[in-house]
Structures are given as structure tokens and as C-alpha cells.
Scaffold this active site. Sequence first.
Site, PDB file in Angstrom:
ATOM      1  CE1 TYR A  56      -4.064  -1.664  -0.426  1.00 49.72           C
ATOM      2  CE2 TYR A  56      -3.118  -3.218   1.146  1.00 49.72           C
ATOM      3  CZ  TYR A  56      -4.074  -2.903   0.199  1.00 49.72           C
ATOM      4  OH  TYR A  56      -5.042  -3.816  -0.141  1.00 49.72           O
ATOM      5  CD  GLN A  94     -16.052  -1.908  -8.031  1.00 50.35           C
ATOM      6  OE1 GLN A  94     -15.837  -3.095  -7.865  1.00 50.35           O
ATOM      7  NE2 GLN A  94     -16.340  -1.409  -9.221  1.00 50.35           N
ATOM      8  CG  ASN A  95     -11.357   3.266  -8.725  1.00 56.76           C
ATOM      9  OD1 ASN A  95     -11.446   2.046  -8.874  1.00 56.76           O
ATOM     10  ND2 ASN A  95     -11.512   4.108  -9.721  1.00 56.76           N
ATOM     11  CG  HIS A 112     -13.760  -1.830  -2.665  1.00 55.99           C
ATOM     12  ND1 HIS A 112     -13.511  -2.351  -3.920  1.00 55.99           N
ATOM     13  CD2 HIS A 112     -14.857  -2.485  -2.199  1.00 55.99           C
ATOM     14  CE1 HIS A 112     -14.431  -3.268  -4.196  1.00 55.99           C
ATOM     15  NE2 HIS A 112     -15.259  -3.359  -3.178  1.00 55.99           N
ATOM     16  CB  SER A 181     -13.640  -6.506 -14.564  1.00 60.72           C
ATOM     17  OG  SER A 181     -13.503  -6.698 -13.163  1.00 60.72           O
ATOM     18  CG  ASN A 205     -15.295  -1.534 -18.760  1.00 57.98           C
ATOM     19  OD1 ASN A 205     -14.587  -0.841 -18.053  1.00 57.98           O
ATOM     20  ND2 ASN A 205     -15.186  -2.841 -18.786  1.00 57.98           N
ATOM     21  CG  LEU A 206     -10.417  -0.672 -22.953  1.00 57.01           C
ATOM     22  CD1 LEU A 206     -10.349   0.712 -23.581  1.00 57.01           C
ATOM     23  CD2 LEU A 206      -9.078  -1.003 -22.281  1.00 57.01           C
TER      24      LEU A 206
END
Length: 237
Positions: A56, A94-95, A112, A181, A205-206
Site C-alpha cells: 500500500y 471501488q477505487n 472499498h 470488470s 468500459n474499455l
Amino acid sequence: MSGFKKIVVLTGAGISADSGVPTFRHAGGIWAKYDYRDVATPEGFAANPALVHEFYNLRRAGMVSVEPNAAHVALAWMEAALADSGGELTVVTQNVDDLHERGGGRNLLHMHGELAKIRCTKCGMVSGWLEDLFVDTVCPACSATRALRPHIVWFGEMPMLMDEITQKIAAADLFVSIGTSGSVYPAAGFVAEAKALGIRCIEINLEPSDTAGLFDETHYGPAAEIVPAWVKEAMMT
Ligand code: OAD
């Protein structure tokens, strides 16, 4: 604007990819380099806290050296524009990076956790922290040692702010998923929750995510290009 008044946007690692933050699940991604059980579980931390702190510390240092991209900025602009017209845009992320905040976002739920914070497992203190953290770093609140940990949700732990997130989704008229994802629950289940409530769902999304089939509308490409274009279109129609 679009007619949508209450928008919930779920973001994942893909929105920060164009800022240079690595994603998790691709060749060369974070989980290709590290075993998540070693660095992102309570068991891993108990077994080798120094390794977890090192993991981290590296990610925190990486975060400080990157900048928000056009996708973060466009969402923050949409949040402000919607608020001006009596609506609300909430980003559920979520980041653990702070790029939404630095891009101007204010209405944010970090499910998160946050790299820029630490927590004391003895006294419960949560504090802003941009330095490296070590096993013997002393808790600034209670002076305990071997008690500080990153303020991050690890696998096997309950994500933060779930009640608030459930309420925001239930009250939304549009759900947008960006750069994830769709493989980690409960976040991956939000689209099904929204759909069951009759809320329109959009994926940006990609590439198609694991839950792509559930969305009413999809846009594929790099977030820094696609998100500002979608925001512009949504605000004009
Ligand atoms: P993933 O790495 O699983 O997925 C990132 C998604 O972003 C993929 O679908 C990519 O195709 C997409 N992507 C990559 N580059 C992009 C770009 N430039 N523009 C748009 N999309 C792009 O990351 P998450 O879905 O965020 O949890 O992962 C969810 C959780 O799993 C994380 O919060 C983390 C991880 O393990 C914990 O650590 C608890």
C-alpha cells in the site's frame, strides 16, 4: 439535462487507468504481480504486515504522483450541473485512489476504502495519511504500535457504506457503471439491483464487462474519451 434527476455512477479501476493507475485484472495488472491473499486479506496482514504496508505504500506513492483525467473531471462537472438544477449525482467508487476528489467530485462513497487514510485497530481512529506506513508507526491518537492499517476493505471484509449505497440506488433514475470488470461483489451486483427496480442502466468500459448483458445501453472505449462525450450528450439531450 436528459430528464434524469438522480444518477448513481459506479466506478472501478478503469476510470483511473488513463491517469496511469494500474487496473487489477489484465496481463501485467496488480493481481498478476501480487497474490491478493498475501496483500489484500486480513489473513495476509496478520501473516506479514510489513509486506502489506509495502504494497500500500507503493500504491499510495503512485497515487500522489498521478493526476485526475478528463473522465473524473467530466463526472464532477455533471455532479455540479445536476445539483444546480435540483438533482443529484452520487459516485460510488471501488477505487481507493483520490482522483475523483482531486477532479472536483464531492458526492462520493468510497466502498472499498481510501489509500489516503489509515485506521487504528486499537482505538478506531481514522485519519488522513499520505506518508509511508510501517509496522512500528505509532498511532497518533492512542500511541499504540502494531495497530495501524490502511483504511482499505480487504477480501473477506464488508465493503463500507452499503446501507447508504443501497438507498442511493433505490432512489436513482439512472445507474451508470464505468471502468469495472463486474467481477467483484457486491459492486458487480448493483446493476441487477438497479434493473430489478426498473432503473435505466448504462455501461461505459474499455470492453464488455462480466455483467454487460444486463445493461440497457453500452459505450466502449477509453474512459477519458468516452465519459466526457457521454456527459456532454446526456447534458444536451
Ligand atoms: P478490474 O481490474 O477488475 O477491471 C477494470 C476494468 O476497467 C476492466 O473491465 C477493463 O477493461 C476496464 N478498463 C481498463 N482500462 C480502461 C480505460 N482506459 N477506460 C475504461 N475502462 C478501462 O478493476 P475493478 O473492476 O475496479 O478490490 O476491480 C474491482 C475490485 O477488485 C477492486 O476494487 C479491487 C479489486 O480486487 C479490492 O482490492 C478489495
